[in-house]
Write an enzyme that holds these catalytic residues in place. Sequence first.
Site, PDB file in Angstrom:
ATOM      1  N   GLY A  12      45.631  38.441  28.947  1.00  0.00           N
ATOM      2  CA  GLY A  12      44.434  39.040  29.556  1.00  0.00           C
ATOM      3  C   GLY A  12      44.799  39.844  30.791  1.00  0.00           C
ATOM      4  N   ALA A  14      45.111  43.196  31.210  1.00  0.00           N
ATOM      5  CA  ALA A  14      44.720  44.613  31.329  1.00  0.00           C
ATOM      6  C   ALA A  14      43.853  44.872  32.553  1.00  0.00           C
ATOM      7  CB  ALA A  14      43.984  45.058  30.066  1.00  0.00           C
ATOM      8  N   GLY A  16      41.096  42.648  35.772  1.00  0.00           N
ATOM      9  CA  GLY A  16      40.657  41.389  36.387  1.00  0.00           C
ATOM     10  C   GLY A  16      41.813  40.580  36.971  1.00  0.00           C
ATOM     11  N   ALA A  20      45.735  41.533  38.453  1.00  0.00           N
ATOM     12  CA  ALA A  20      46.071  41.218  39.851  1.00  0.00           C
ATOM     13  C   ALA A  20      47.231  40.226  39.929  1.00  0.00           C
ATOM     14  CB  ALA A  20      44.841  40.642  40.554  1.00  0.00           C
ATOM     15  N   ASP A  36      47.179  41.962  26.190  1.00  0.00           N
ATOM     16  CA  ASP A  36      45.720  42.065  26.155  1.00  0.00           C
ATOM     17  C   ASP A  36      45.290  42.597  24.798  1.00  0.00           C
ATOM     18  OD1 ASP A  36      43.674  42.104  28.861  1.00  0.00           O
ATOM     19  OD2 ASP A  36      42.838  42.846  26.964  1.00  0.00           O
ATOM     20  N   ASP A  64      46.039  39.904  20.512  1.00  0.00           N
ATOM     21  CA  ASP A  64      44.815  39.091  20.488  1.00  0.00           C
ATOM     22  C   ASP A  64      45.299  37.642  20.477  1.00  0.00           C
ATOM     23  OD1 ASP A  64      42.634  37.557  19.860  1.00  0.00           O
ATOM     24  OD2 ASP A  64      41.946  38.819  18.212  1.00  0.00           O
ATOM     25  N   TYR A 151      31.262  27.614  27.239  1.00  0.00           N
ATOM     26  CA  TYR A 151      32.304  28.033  28.187  1.00  0.00           C
ATOM     27  C   TYR A 151      32.758  26.836  29.031  1.00  0.00           C
ATOM     28  CZ  TYR A 151      34.394  30.813  32.033  1.00  0.00           C
ATOM     29  OH  TYR A 151      35.237  31.341  32.991  1.00  0.00           O
TER      30      TYR A 151
END
Length: 262
Positions: A12, A14, A16, A20, A36, A64, A151
Amino acid sequence: MKVLGKVAVITGGARGFGKAFSEALLKRGAKVCFADIDVSGGQQSQRELAAKFGETSVHFVKCDVAKEEEFRDLFRECLSKFKKINIMVNNAGILDEAGWEKCIDVNMTAMMRGTYLALEKMNPENGGEGGTIINVSSFAGLYPAHFLPAYVATKHGILGFTRSLAMDPLYQSQGIQLATLCPAFASTNMVTDIIQGEAGSRQKILYPDVAIKITENMGICSVADITDGFIELVEKENCNGDVLLIDKKNGKQYQFVNKTTS
Ligand SMILES: NC(=O)c1ccc[n+]([C@@H]2O[C@H](COP(=O)([O-])OP(=O)(O)OC[C@H]3O[C@@H](n4cnc5c(N)ncnc54)[C@H](O)[C@@H]3O)[C@@H](O)[C@H]2O)c1
Ligand SMILES: CCCCC[C@H](O)CC\C=C/C=C/C=C/[C@@H](O)[C@@H](O)CCCC(=O)O
């Protein structure tokens, strides 16, 4: 762990937190292989990071994480390019209460797969050097939230899984540490899209108006606040079993500190 010269895999990455975290590790002299599902976002971040840190330090892989073969290929590609893996960050995550099965696939099943693959590659018996695995849970991994039940279940799962493996003397003997990062609301697209009413984003959760009210009460961390906690965990001499909660009002708070991990 001293980050200089280490190799990290980050899912993940790419945008957010993942982007960072990649940048923070590159700044400290690591090489980063980030993955990503978003190819154009990944390629854009690759260009930006390569311009700052050099083409040979950063590598984007389209992956994925919910697809086992693509996840295995990510590890193969990282090893072929950078020869080792010292840091694994299972960061990719989604909100999807209507499609809760997908939420479990990405947030929970893929996080477990990424952890098991990293444990295999970091094992000195397989030529690894030990390492650190950081799994990204959430405030929602420690507390319930009625606007995010699926979630929340995945984020509690990440916490329990990571703490359990951290207790295992086998991994400790291999020089592998596992820790959990639990950010509260932070200003990435995951949150800002909902607040700004971006198309489709409010359908990903229940009671979006309640959720927005709670973000106002709790406050919203900057991405830098969360990255600071992430780096603290990675750089600690011993982060095994740590659970680091970060929220806007109270900052960094280690959880379960009086409990041993073994
Ligand atoms: N932003 C917050 O307030 C917050 C708080 C606590 C925890 N988290 C967690 O932090 C992590 C990162 O979230 P973020 O806030 O940066 O969100 P984000 O939506 O900005 O970034 C998530 C990234 O993951 C990628 N991704 C989604 N599904 C994927 C898949 N199947 N395979 C590979 N990549 C995939 C996306 O394309 C995106 O680039 C997530 O696990 C999230 O649950 C976020
Ligand atoms: C809407 C975006 C969802 C982003 C999910 C992230 O993982 C961030 C989750 C962070 C915080 C969740 C908070 C849940 C809070 C509720 O349990 C609430 O009842 C707590 C109320 C506290 C307060 O109002 O001060």
